[in-house]
Design an enzyme around this catalytic site. Structure first.
Site, PDB file in Angstrom:
ATOM      1  N   ASP A  71       9.046   3.827  12.545  1.00  0.00           N
ATOM      2  CA  ASP A  71       9.811   3.438  13.968  1.00  0.00           C
ATOM      3  C   ASP A  71      10.772   3.116  13.472  1.00  0.00           C
ATOM      4  O   ASP A  71      11.552   2.652  14.150  1.00  0.00           O
ATOM      5  CB  ASP A  71       8.419   2.667  14.018  1.00  0.00           C
TER       6      ASP A  71
ATOM      7  N   ASP B 170       1.689   5.646   1.029  1.00  0.00           N
ATOM      8  CA  ASP B 170       1.725   6.186   2.723  1.00  0.00           C
ATOM      9  C   ASP B 170       1.619   7.037   1.774  1.00  0.00           C
ATOM     10  O   ASP B 170       2.810   7.458   1.136  1.00  0.00           O
ATOM     11  CB  ASP B 170       1.696   6.203   3.725  1.00  0.00           C
TER      12      ASP B 170
ATOM     13  N   ASP C 198       0.868  -1.011   0.029  1.00  0.00           N
ATOM     14  CA  ASP C 198       0.293  -0.271  -0.033  1.00  0.00           C
ATOM     15  C   ASP C 198       0.498   1.514   0.255  1.00  0.00           C
ATOM     16  O   ASP C 198       1.719   1.127   0.649  1.00  0.00           O
ATOM     17  CB  ASP C 198      -0.807   0.197   0.939  1.00  0.00           C
TER      18      ASP C 198
HETATM   19  P1  ATP Z   1       3.996  -2.895   5.714  1.00  0.00           P
HETATM   20  O1  ATP Z   1       4.626  -3.722   4.341  1.00  0.00           O
HETATM   21  O2  ATP Z   1       2.820  -3.999   6.464  1.00  0.00           O
HETATM   22  O3  ATP Z   1       2.453  -2.183   4.931  1.00  0.00           O
HETATM   23  P2  ATP Z   1       4.511  -0.534   6.575  1.00  0.00           P
HETATM   24  O4  ATP Z   1       5.876   0.157   7.515  1.00  0.00           O
HETATM   25  O5  ATP Z   1       4.181   0.373   5.571  1.00  0.00           O
HETATM   26  O6  ATP Z   1       4.574  -2.130   6.473  1.00  0.00           O
HETATM   27  P3  ATP Z   1       2.262   0.073   7.725  1.00  0.00           P
HETATM   28  O7  ATP Z   1       1.599   0.690   8.321  1.00  0.00           O
HETATM   29  O8  ATP Z   1       1.562   0.053   6.133  1.00  0.00           O
HETATM   30  O9  ATP Z   1       3.522  -0.321   7.730  1.00  0.00           O
HETATM   31  O10 ATP Z   1       2.615   1.769   7.866  1.00  0.00           O
HETATM   32  C1  ATP Z   1       2.887   3.575   7.176  1.00  0.00           C
HETATM   33  C2  ATP Z   1       3.812   3.503   7.846  1.00  0.00           C
HETATM   34  O11 ATP Z   1       3.669   4.036   9.171  1.00  0.00           O
HETATM   35  C3  ATP Z   1       5.225   2.699   8.533  1.00  0.00           C
HETATM   36  O12 ATP Z   1       6.621   2.712   7.329  1.00  0.00           O
HETATM   37  C4  ATP Z   1       5.863   3.758   9.270  1.00  0.00           C
HETATM   38  O13 ATP Z   1       6.865   4.755   8.879  1.00  0.00           O
HETATM   39  C5  ATP Z   1       4.420   4.088   9.830  1.00  0.00           C
HETATM   40  N1  ATP Z   1       4.127   3.778  11.108  1.00  0.00           N
HETATM   41  C6  ATP Z   1       3.444   2.542  11.207  1.00  0.00           C
HETATM   42  N2  ATP Z   1       2.964   1.379  12.418  1.00  0.00           N
HETATM   43  C7  ATP Z   1       3.535   2.515  13.555  1.00  0.00           C
HETATM   44  C8  ATP Z   1       4.361   2.707  14.586  1.00  0.00           C
HETATM   45  N3  ATP Z   1       3.708   1.585  15.714  1.00  0.00           N
HETATM   46  N4  ATP Z   1       4.705   3.464  15.072  1.00  0.00           N
HETATM   47  C9  ATP Z   1       5.634   4.739  14.624  1.00  0.00           C
HETATM   48  N5  ATP Z   1       5.230   4.488  13.282  1.00  0.00           N
HETATM   49  C10 ATP Z   1       4.603   3.593  12.711  1.00  0.00           C
HETATM   50 MG    MG Z   2       2.247  -0.093   4.174  1.00  0.00          MG
END
Ligand code: ATP
Ligand code: MG
Length: 455
Positions: free
Chosen positions: A159, A73, A71
């Site tokens: 994170d 962001d 996805d």
């Molecule tokens: P995935 O591949 O599972 O989507 P992701 O890192 O993109 O991994 P998301 O849940 O889509 O995970 O989150 C998008 C972004 O938001 C992360 O890359 C991180 O920068 C931030 N983020 C998500 N969860 C947290 C958290 N618990 N604390 C701090 N930052 C977070």
């Molecule tokens: Mg993501």
């Protein structure tokens, strides 16, 4: 050597002072055309209105690694209202920290305004109180996080360093405030800031560390890994719905098996799936779970759907099996014993492990079908193959056979039976099976739910 040292000092300085290292295309390789059209459009239109707009987070990380992001962001300095005004198909969601969903076709892009200071705790809106912008619980967990900030602050509250890279599609540059690119190249998951503080703020970060490390094949940096075992218990305080979402992501990542092993290695499973521990200790259970997770990974990687009910049915099957056997030694008939066993396990799961009730009906159906695979006479097998959930029940049966719990010929029989003509099917019937009905007639007891369903 000296150059490296100077670069390192410069990088440290830039992190401390909040300046980004700006990496040109040749340093990261993400060309504009690899970005999803929707994310591209969102960034371009915000830029046209003179706002900053970057693809951020997991998408940038995955693109640098050459993988397809799950996805997208986008982070911007526009407020949620300003973003909404730019896009016709958009809406503001969330109470605690408002984000904007922008839709193009079937795709949705999450747009967030740069956030200040500490990090968010998604999905805990209920605990937040109005007008209380950085509230922490007794254990240090962040309950509210509602302040806009600079781009640097936005990076620092994310994170992991590899999740804090910002890609600008207009210039094809990556902005790196925290040496994320170096960690990405070295394959290291490093938490931003002090690990213990960050885990206390949001214990789910421990799970994310392990899940993402397993998915990416990365190492956990020593300081990032160290506090996990001691703090694992904090996961108990996380709202169950959020834990469940995180577990689903983990099991649907295509790296479920590796993740489960790492969760166990880090001692995290006690707070998440207490039964995983029990199950993995049983020789038969371990083999069953391993096969189930492996086949889940294969399905995900082949782009096939995975049903959560099936997955959870496999995860706790050996618990059901143990209870089932236990009730049978207490003179209960097999189908009624299975009913009781399912009740017990589901109750524990729903209470402690947050398998939402909406999946338990599907789990019961899959389990409830299992004894019926051993009734291969009369009309029953004909009815069973017509059951809408037959495929799920049969796949489950195959796992049982493969794990050594059942004779492989049972699975083979059903494989043949479902594809056979009526005539062939009649020839295949096995007369001595189907004891449940006969026994019930003699005993004259009320049929259990499973027995009724088997009719
Ligand atoms: P995935 O591949 O599972 O989507 P992701 O890192 O993109 O991994 P998301 O849940 O889509 O995970 O989150 C998008 C972004 O938001 C992360 O890359 C991180 O920068 C931030 N983020 C998500 N969860 C947290 C958290 N618990 N604390 C701090 N930052 C977070
Ligand atoms: Mg993501």
């Amino acid at each position: 050597m000296i150059q490296k040292l100077i670069r390192r000092i410069l990088n440290k300085k830039s992190a401390a002072s909040g300046k980004a290292t700006i990496l040109p295309l040749r340093k990261h390789g993400i060309t504009r055309d690899r970005i999803s059209p929707c994310a591209l459009k969102v960034c371009e239109e915000l830029r046209a209105q003179r706002f900053a707009a970057f693809v951020v987070g997991g998408a940038v990380r995955d693109l640098v690694l050459g993988a397809e992001p799950k996805d997208y962001d986008v982070a911007t300095d526009a407020t949620p209202e300003q973003v909404r005004d730019v896009f016709r198909r958009s809406r503001i969601i969330g109470r605690r920290f408002r984000i904007v969903h922008v839709m193009c076709g079937r795709e949705t892009i999450e747009v967030t305004t740069f956030r200040g200071q500490a990090a968010p705790v998604n999905g805990e809106d209920d605990e937040a109180e109005e007008g209380d912008d950085h509230r922490k619980s007794d254990s240090g967990r962040l309950l509210r996080d509602n302040v806009f900030g600079s781009q640097f602050e936005d990076a620092a509250r994310r994170d992991f360093t590899v999740n804090a890279l910002y890609y600008d599609p207009t210039t094809q540059e990556v902005w790196d405030y925290l040496n994320g690119m170096a960690d990405l190249k070295r394959g290291v998951m490093r938490i931003i800031g002090d690990a213990e503080t960050r885990y206390r703020e949001d214990p789910v970060r421990m799970l994310r560390a392990v899940r993402l490390a397993a998915k990416l094949g990365f190492k956990l940096d020593a300081a990032t890994q160290k506090p996990i075992r001691a703090l694992a218990g904090l996961l108990q305080d996380v709202p169950k719905s959020r834990l469940f979402d995180e577990m689903l992501k983990l099991f649907h990542s295509g790296h479920a098996l590796a993740s489960a092993h790492r969760i166990r290695e880090e001692g995290l499973h006690h707070g998440v799936l207490p039964l995983l521990d029990v199950i993995l200790e049983q020789p038969m259970g371990e083999r069953f779970i391993t096969l189930a997770l492996k086949s889940t990974d294969e399905r995900v990687n082949a782009g096939k759907p995975v049903s959560p009910a099936f997955l959870f049915a496999t995860l706790v099957w050996h618990e059901v099996l143990t209870r089932w056997q236990h009730y049978q030694t207490q003179d209960m008939r097999p189908l009624q014993a299975l009913d009781e066993a399912m009740d017990d396990v589901i109750q524990t799961q729903v209470e402690n492990l947050a398998i939402p009730r909406r999946y338990t009906a599907g789990m019961r159906e899959i389990w409830g079908m299992q004894p019926r695979f051993l009734q291969r006479a009369g009309q029953r097998p004909f009815r069973l193959v017509e059951n809408l959930k037959f495929r799920a029940g049969f796949d489950f049966l195959l796992l049982r056979c493969e794990s050594g719990e059942l004779d492989a010929q049972v699975g083979q029989w059903w494989e043949r039976f479902q594809h056979a003509s009526d005539e062939e099917r009649n020839r295949m019937l096995i007369k001595d099976e189907a004891p449940a009905r006969k026994r019930r007639r003699r005993g004259g007891k009320k049929p259990s739910a499973v027995e009724s369903a088997a009719e």
